[in-house]
Motif scaffolding. Sequence first.
Motif, short mmCIF file in Angstrom:
data_model
loop_
_atom_site.label_atom_id
_atom_site.label_comp_id
_atom_site.label_asym_id
_atom_site.label_seq_id
_atom_site.Cartn_x
_atom_site.Cartn_y
_atom_site.Cartn_z
N GLY A 33 -15.66 -81.87 -103.46
CA GLY A 33 -14.44 -81.28 -104.01
C GLY A 33 -13.49 -82.33 -104.56
O GLY A 33 -12.88 -82.14 -105.61
N ASP A 34 -13.39 -83.45 -103.86
CA ASP A 34 -12.52 -84.53 -104.36
C ASP A 34 -13.05 -85.11 -105.67
O ASP A 34 -12.28 -85.50 -106.54
CB ASP A 34 -12.36 -85.63 -103.30
CG ASP A 34 -11.37 -85.23 -102.21
OD1 ASP A 34 -10.70 -84.19 -102.37
OD2 ASP A 34 -11.25 -85.96 -101.20
N MET A 35 -14.38 -85.16 -105.80
CA MET A 35 -14.96 -85.61 -107.09
C MET A 35 -14.64 -84.59 -108.17
O MET A 35 -14.25 -84.95 -109.29
CB MET A 35 -16.48 -85.78 -106.96
CG MET A 35 -16.91 -87.01 -106.20
SD MET A 35 -18.72 -87.11 -106.22
CE MET A 35 -18.99 -88.30 -104.92
N ALA A 36 -14.80 -83.30 -107.83
CA ALA A 36 -14.55 -82.23 -108.81
C ALA A 36 -13.09 -82.26 -109.27
O ALA A 36 -12.79 -82.03 -110.44
CB ALA A 36 -14.89 -80.87 -108.20
N LYS A 37 -12.19 -82.56 -108.36
CA LYS A 37 -10.75 -82.59 -108.67
C LYS A 37 -10.34 -83.84 -109.41
O LYS A 37 -9.25 -83.91 -109.96
CB LYS A 37 -9.97 -82.63 -107.35
CG LYS A 37 -9.51 -81.30 -106.83
CD LYS A 37 -8.54 -81.56 -105.66
CE LYS A 37 -8.95 -80.80 -104.44
NZ LYS A 37 -8.09 -81.08 -103.27
N GLY A 38 -11.20 -84.88 -109.35
CA GLY A 38 -10.83 -86.16 -109.95
C GLY A 38 -10.05 -87.05 -109.01
O GLY A 38 -9.40 -87.99 -109.44
#
Lengths: 298, 155
Positions: free
Chosen positions: B50-55
Amino acid sequence: MLKRTIAAVALLGAGVAWWITAPKPIAHATETALMTAPADAEAGEQVFWAAGCASCHVAPGAEETDAPSLAGGQAFASEFGTFYAPNITPAPEGIGGWTLIEFANAVMAGVSPEGAHYYPAFPYTAYAKATPEDIAALYAFMQTLPADATASKPHDVGFPFNIRRSLGGWKFMFGTPDGPKLPSANDSVQRGQYLSEALAHCTECHTSRNALGGLDTSKWLGGAPNPNGKGRIPNITPAKLDWSERDLMAYFTTGLTPDYDSAGGHMASVVQNLARLPEKDRKAIVDYLKAVPPVAEP
Amino acid sequence: MKLTRVLATAGLAAGLISTMAFADGHNLPAEVKARNGLMANYSLYLGILGDMAKGEREYNEDLALTAAKNLAAFAATDQSLLWPEGTDTMSIDGTRALPKIWEDRADFDAKADDLDKAASAMAQVTDIDLEAIQVSMKDLGGACSACHKPYREPE
């Protein structure tokens, strides 16, 4: 002479009370705007999800599908009694046969086709701020949803709240709750304010109420006790909600919080609804939440 | 007289402490600890993705694959032993599992399967990339909420 004066004052008082408590339909200008608005069911579908109609009006435990059956029956506990969401499908047991004006009177003024007050568990005080175009579009969309013959369940409300006429007094005092003035709001914040205050009715749960159930508008979105009796509904003003814009956007799409717990309860339904909106509308709600005045409540 | 009172107070204090310890999670049934641990694992791997998806975390293919595979492996566990009768909010402290789980066990199990499906679909994407993760997060988060909405007590 004195006796006659007292009688006149009493009569006047009774007359004023009668006038105040009388169900008042939407304004004539709103009617005119409704009648000339296009019956745009496609636009109405977006209004429908933004307004969160399905979350309360699907049968208990039923899924909110693309074309949900709004058969009603979910219970909503409050300190005034338990309210049951009615059937609002296009069937005789629901809103079948209602005219657009009857529908708008229900949604925007809380007045039934028979001319009685609805309880404000139905958030018509928010929908009153919706544009006639959005209400006309919503009406068109709701005609396309499946009909259901389930009878609406009567509310379980005790005296004196079971006297519908008394709701006229409630509406007189609390029926037009004003959100915060945001003078420097850009287009996105304004759109977010419209979505949040007129359609998504965030304030119905996230703002505290007085003893008579009127919103304390000075503490807009500052959190409130849960009407179910357990816990608190959080303060979502910048005083407490320190999630980043990216966190909020992710939450409104996936339901996952910044520490990767998930939304539950009614908020899970809200997120499902928001996830169906265009991304710029979710962004607008985020911008609005960042712009509302901070409320220093727990 | 005095001794009785001292003993009674001590007994009460001991009772209070054991209750607090129970609510604190030390004396929870092993099944409840295990399912809480399962959720914590879901949360760890969802957090990386999720943190990757959010940037908020730089995209790293190896790390994304490890997180996706582990998430899928945990979601695929047979949960039949994790939810014994008598481990709901009405029976014990320290859980948010509503009694409704046991009233509609088939639906509860189906919702657990939905997470399994969403997680294994993501793990099987051979050329995993940021966009695939962003799309998957909606299904994964949706599966979490779909079960938490009816079956977990709100805080």
